[in-house]
Design an enzyme around this catalytic site. Structure first.
Site, PDB file in Angstrom:
ATOM      1  N   ASP A 528      82.658  16.829  45.033  1.00 20.23           N
ATOM      2  CA  ASP A 528      82.219  16.409  43.698  1.00 20.23           C
ATOM      3  C   ASP A 528      81.799  17.629  42.858  1.00 20.23           C
ATOM      4  O   ASP A 528      81.702  18.748  43.359  1.00 20.23           O
ATOM      5  CB  ASP A 528      81.107  15.366  43.791  1.00 20.23           C
ATOM      6  CG  ASP A 528      79.811  15.940  44.365  1.00 20.23           C
ATOM      7  OD1 ASP A 528      79.720  17.175  44.465  1.00 20.23           O
ATOM      8  OD2 ASP A 528      78.915  15.160  44.709  1.00 20.23           O
ATOM      9  N   THR A 530      79.086  18.705  41.696  1.00 22.82           N
ATOM     10  CA  THR A 530      77.859  19.452  42.002  1.00 22.82           C
ATOM     11  C   THR A 530      77.910  20.077  43.388  1.00 22.82           C
ATOM     12  O   THR A 530      76.939  20.661  43.834  1.00 22.82           O
ATOM     13  CB  THR A 530      76.628  18.529  41.914  1.00 22.82           C
ATOM     14  OG1 THR A 530      76.805  17.440  42.828  1.00 22.82           O
ATOM     15  CG2 THR A 530      76.446  17.988  40.531  1.00 22.82           C
TER      16      THR A 530
END
Length: 535
Positions: A528, A530
């Site tokens: 993802d 982050t």
């Protein structure tokens, strides 16, 4: 008419559901017993029986016939059931301070033991599961090392503050490894000359007959091989006998049968050569002996055991590295004073003082002050994070340049680091799907091998060339030894154990063995926005 009575007994050597079933079946075979129920978790058996038809001694005999020991509270050496401490659920930080031991073969599922040793089912060395607990902290004086006590304070000789003593204790795996390695080297030193003596007839440049007659060399083989059998490898035969007594054949059954047959045959041939037919003897009347086969094979098995224990020792090093992130003591504030106490005595709600450069002992929140904390051991992020009042901090992370007060929120096994360690332990003891196939094969493997050995002896004895019985014996023993299923049973659990340990060392945590097995199917990794990738 005498009424039935209900009595409880204790079975110390019962370890799994299979053991419980055997005990229940043995007791139920008597018409005088109306009901027998085993509680495997407490090792208690409840028996409902007619005392006029069967005595306690006869009850013990029924259980003994299937390989277990039944005790009643009226016995002189009765071993009571250890009840769980009523406070064990209240203070998690005191649980399992000595660690748990589990069989690497998982032959009893997740069954754990309180002490190190060998698995009662398969004979493998039990593996210790490390956890956040406590080894007793000792304090000593920097100027007078002989001064030691179990709490902080000042030295009675010079008045200096006592400091925590760092004691490097050998792990159970390391101790077992060193013990087995010693036995292996002794076996190797003794087995090599036995092998040379036995093979002298086929090695052209070795002519031992010119030094001493063959009968003398046979006695030397006996003297050298016997310590290998009884000292270096005595535990293997105990495991083999245990497997036979429990009707749970395994690789130690094959080793005991094969090597035991070769050694006993050789001893009888050495002491009583006259009872053997001529086809068992050489031209000088000496019986063909197999001391070298017994000694060399056991030496190779010992080498395998040494390698296995070394792997266990290395596997736990990753978890011990995680445990090393937690300081052994904490500085608690009580009545306005700072007191150093062992980590396991910290309770939820305690106020702790963390000085610059120190490791944070438990999970909690900043109660007073501010801090810059290195959380790379948790997040992988190398940049320290600023923390203000009421913000969360994690045990094992490192404080920066300022001191602060911490309020403990999670201690002992409830901390994040303890949960990570438990996750690694759970992964290492989980079973991969392919293990089911290996277990199914191994279940019938020993019986099939023993049957093949008997058929081999019969075929060679009837249709083999002369000396037929010699060939029959040698080949039957060879089937037992060569077919030993060590690799069959060890491959999967050892791979999972070593693999999960290596991954934990690299910062990769897995949920269970299935994830490791199916990792080879992964061809795309999705992260993802982050997600942090450091390498």
């Amino acid at each position: 008419m005498t009424k039935n009575i209900k009595k409880q007994g204790f079975i110390t050597d019962m370890h799994c559901a299979s053991c419980a079933n055997k005990v229940e079946k043995a007791l139920s075979s008597s018409d005088a017993i109306t009901n027998a129920k085993v509680d495997i978790s407490k090792k208690i058996v409840t028996i409902q029986f007619n005392p006029s038809h069967i005595t306690e001694r006869e009850l013990k005999a029924l259980v003994k016939d299937v390989g277990y020991t039944l005790q009643f509270d009226t016995d002189e050496k009765y071993e009571p059931v250890h009840k769980q401490d009523s406070n064990s659920h209240k203070h998690h930080n005191h649980e399992h301070t000595q660690g748990k031991y589990i069989c690497p073969m998982h032959c009893e599922g997740d069954k754990t033991y309180d002490k190190p040793g060998d698995c009662p089912e398969c004979g493998m060395h039990l593996k210790k599961e490390e956890s956040v607990g406590s080894s007793k902290q000792v304090y000593t004086c920097p100027m007078h090392p002989e001064v030691k006590q179990d709490k902080s304070g000042s030295c009675p000789k010079c008045g200096m503050d006592l400091v925590p003593e760092k004691v490097e204790e050998s792990s159970d795996e390391e101790k077992a490894y060193k013990k087995m390695a010693k036995k292996f080297w002794i076996a190797l030193v003794l087995s090599f000359p036995v092998f040379v003596i036995a093979m002298s007839d086929v090695i052209p440049f070795i002519n031992l007959d010119s030094i001493a007659p063959k009968s003398v060399w046979n006695w030397i083989q006996f003297a050298l091989a016997t310590p290998v059998i009884f000292y270096s490898s005595g535990s293997f035969f105990k495991r083999g006998w245990s497997s036979i007594r429990r009707w749970s054949p395994n690789m130690w059954t094959l080793i005991s049968f094969g090597v035991g047959s070769a050694y006993l045959f050789s001893v009888v041939g050495l002491l009583l050569p006259g009872i053997f037919p001529s086809q068992f003897k050489d031209a000088t009347g000496n019986v063909h002996l197999y001391f070298e086969a017994a000694a060399v094979i056991l030496t190779l098995v010992l080498l395998g055991q040494v390698m296995e224990l070394k792997a266990h020792s290395k596997t736990n090093s990753a978890i011990k590295a995680l445990l090393g992130l937690v300081p052994p003591v904490a500085r608690v504030i009580r009545d306005g004073e700072e007191i150093e106490i062992p980590l396991e005595e910290v309770k939820v709600g305690d106020l702790l003082k963390v000085k610059p450069g120190e490791k944070i002992p438990v999970d909690g929140i900043i109660y007073k002050g501010e801090a810059v904390i290195d959380e790379s051991m948790i997040t992988g992020e190398p940049i320290p994070v600023e923390k203000a009042k009421d913000e969360k901090v994690t045990g094992g992370t490192i404080n920066g340049k300022t001191a602060f007060e911490l309020k403990a929120k999670k201690v002992g096994r409830d901390t994040l680091l303890a949960q990570i360690i438990e996750m690694v332990n759970t992964a290492s003891r989980s079973r991969a799907p392919i293990q089911k196939l290996a277990d199914t094969v191994a279940k019938y493997f020993v019986q099939i091998v023993i049957s093949i050995s008997i058929i081999t002896f019969t075929v060679w004895a009837i249709w083999g060339p002369e000396p037929a019985y010699v060939y029959a014996f040698v080949n039957a023993v060879a089937v037992l030894i060569i077919a030993c299923p060590c690799a069959l049973g060890l491959a999967t659990p050892m791979s999972i154990m070593v693999g999960s340990g290596r991954m934990a060392n690299a910062g990769v945590l897995v949920k269970d063995a299935r994830a490791i097995e199916e990792m080879n199917k992964v061809d795309t990794l999705i992260i993802d926005k982050t997600g942090t990738i450091t390498e």
